[in-house]
Design an enzyme around this catalytic site. Sequence first.
Site, PDB file in Angstrom:
ATOM      1  CB  SER A  30      35.762  41.497-160.160  1.00 41.44           C
ATOM      2  OG  SER A  30      36.918  42.242-159.849  1.00 41.44           O
ATOM      3  CB  THR A  31      35.999  44.563-155.667  1.00 41.64           C
ATOM      4  OG1 THR A  31      37.232  44.359-156.360  1.00 41.64           O
ATOM      5  CG2 THR A  31      36.224  44.444-154.173  1.00 41.64           C
ATOM      6  CG  ASP A  81      32.618  51.236-157.216  1.00 42.01           C
ATOM      7  OD1 ASP A  81      32.855  50.058-157.532  1.00 42.01           O
ATOM      8  OD2 ASP A  81      32.477  52.150-158.055  1.00 42.01           O
ATOM      9  CB  ALA A  83      39.534  52.050-156.619  1.00 37.23           C
ATOM     10  CG  ASP A  84      40.485  50.562-162.188  1.00 37.92           C
ATOM     11  OD1 ASP A  84      40.252  49.350-162.290  1.00 37.92           O
ATOM     12  OD2 ASP A  84      39.687  51.438-162.579  1.00 37.92           O
ATOM     13  CE  LYS A  94      34.936  54.068-158.693  1.00 40.90           C
ATOM     14  NZ  LYS A  94      35.049  52.601-158.939  1.00 40.90           N
ATOM     15  N   GLY A  97      36.205  49.404-165.540  1.00 40.43           N
ATOM     16  CA  GLY A  97      35.021  48.740-166.089  1.00 40.43           C
ATOM     17  C   GLY A  97      34.174  49.671-166.947  1.00 40.43           C
ATOM     18  CD  GLU A 103      32.547  52.987-161.311  1.00 42.04           C
ATOM     19  OE1 GLU A 103      33.570  53.646-161.566  1.00 42.04           O
ATOM     20  OE2 GLU A 103      32.489  51.754-161.391  1.00 42.04           O
ATOM     21  CE  LYS A 121      42.463  46.342-158.356  1.00 42.31           C
ATOM     22  NZ  LYS A 121      41.037  46.484-158.273  1.00 42.31           N
TER      23      LYS A 121
HETATM   24  C1  5RP Z   1      34.572  50.139-162.818  1.00 43.81           C
HETATM   25  C2  5RP Z   1      35.510  50.506-161.733  1.00 43.81           C
HETATM   26  C3  5RP Z   1      35.936  49.417-160.810  1.00 43.81           C
HETATM   27  O1  5RP Z   1      35.679  49.816-159.504  1.00 43.81           O
HETATM   28  C4  5RP Z   1      37.403  49.186-160.990  1.00 43.81           C
HETATM   29  O2  5RP Z   1      37.669  48.926-162.369  1.00 43.81           O
HETATM   30  C5  5RP Z   1      37.892  48.024-160.141  1.00 43.81           C
HETATM   31  O3  5RP Z   1      37.407  46.825-160.636  1.00 43.81           O
HETATM   32  P1  5RP Z   1      37.657  45.439-159.947  1.00 43.81           P
HETATM   33  O4  5RP Z   1      36.928  45.445-158.646  1.00 43.81           O
HETATM   34  O5  5RP Z   1      37.096  44.449-160.940  1.00 43.81           O
HETATM   35  O6  5RP Z   1      39.141  45.263-159.775  1.00 43.81           O
HETATM   36  O7  5RP Z   1      35.920  51.621-161.573  1.00 43.81           O
HETATM   37  O8  5RP Z   1      34.337  51.216-163.683  1.00 43.81           O
END
Ligand code: 5RP
Length: 220
Positions: A30-31, A81, A83-84, A94, A97, A103, A121
């Site tokens: 989403s980010t 990108d 991250a979780d 990560k 998703g 990635e 995060k």
């Molecule tokens: C996808 C990832 C994303 O960067 C991670 O899940 C963060 O997602 P979001 O921006 O939706 O919080 O690693 O594989």
Amino acid sequence: MNQDELKKQVAEAALEYVESGTVIGVGTGSTANFFIDALAGIKGKIDGTVASSVASAERLKGHGIPVLDLNEAGELSVYIDGADETNSQLHLIKGGGGALTREKIVAGASRKFVCICDESKLVSVLGAFPLPIEVIPMAQSYVARELVKLGGRPELRQGFTTDNGNIILDVKDLEIMEPCKFESELNNIPGIVTVGIFANRPADVLLLGTANGVDTRTAG
Ligand code: 5RP
């Protein structure tokens, strides 16, 4: 500001890291989607993108932004990108998703990795977020047993197949005290394609979205 507003804020701040006349790597989630939408406004500045997932490639193309094959693009100037989880050394978890393999490849092929996250995060120890691991399907049970020996509680991500045709095990109950060492250890288990720890190649810059604005950090 709500979480989406924080994500949008850092996504827009990341435009500053986009160099003219280069090909850039674009992440997933989403980010990253907020970043793709912002990138559309300056798409004439770049030569193209390499996407870390089919979903991101579709979104980029929807904006008329060229998407190249990594094999044709060569070295990328920057990878942007989400991250979780991130710690203060910019070691990441990560793969929430499920796009962790591409990635990690695109991050590895980029001169600079800019991570964009909202402040939820940032953690002191990685592992509260279940660690995603991409696994070759025939190795599922074997890899799961090895992960249990290491103290984790792996769960199959139900109904999910990666862009590479593999499964994801999400590993709970981990406290990852030595991310680089643990990443390398997991990489040695046959059947594991990619571990969602990004520590041996951490982010170079973290743009953290806070209620007081964007907090820009480097490893330290
Ligand atoms: C996808 C990832 C994303 O960067 C991670 O899940 C963060 O997602 P979001 O921006 O939706 O919080 O690693 O594989």
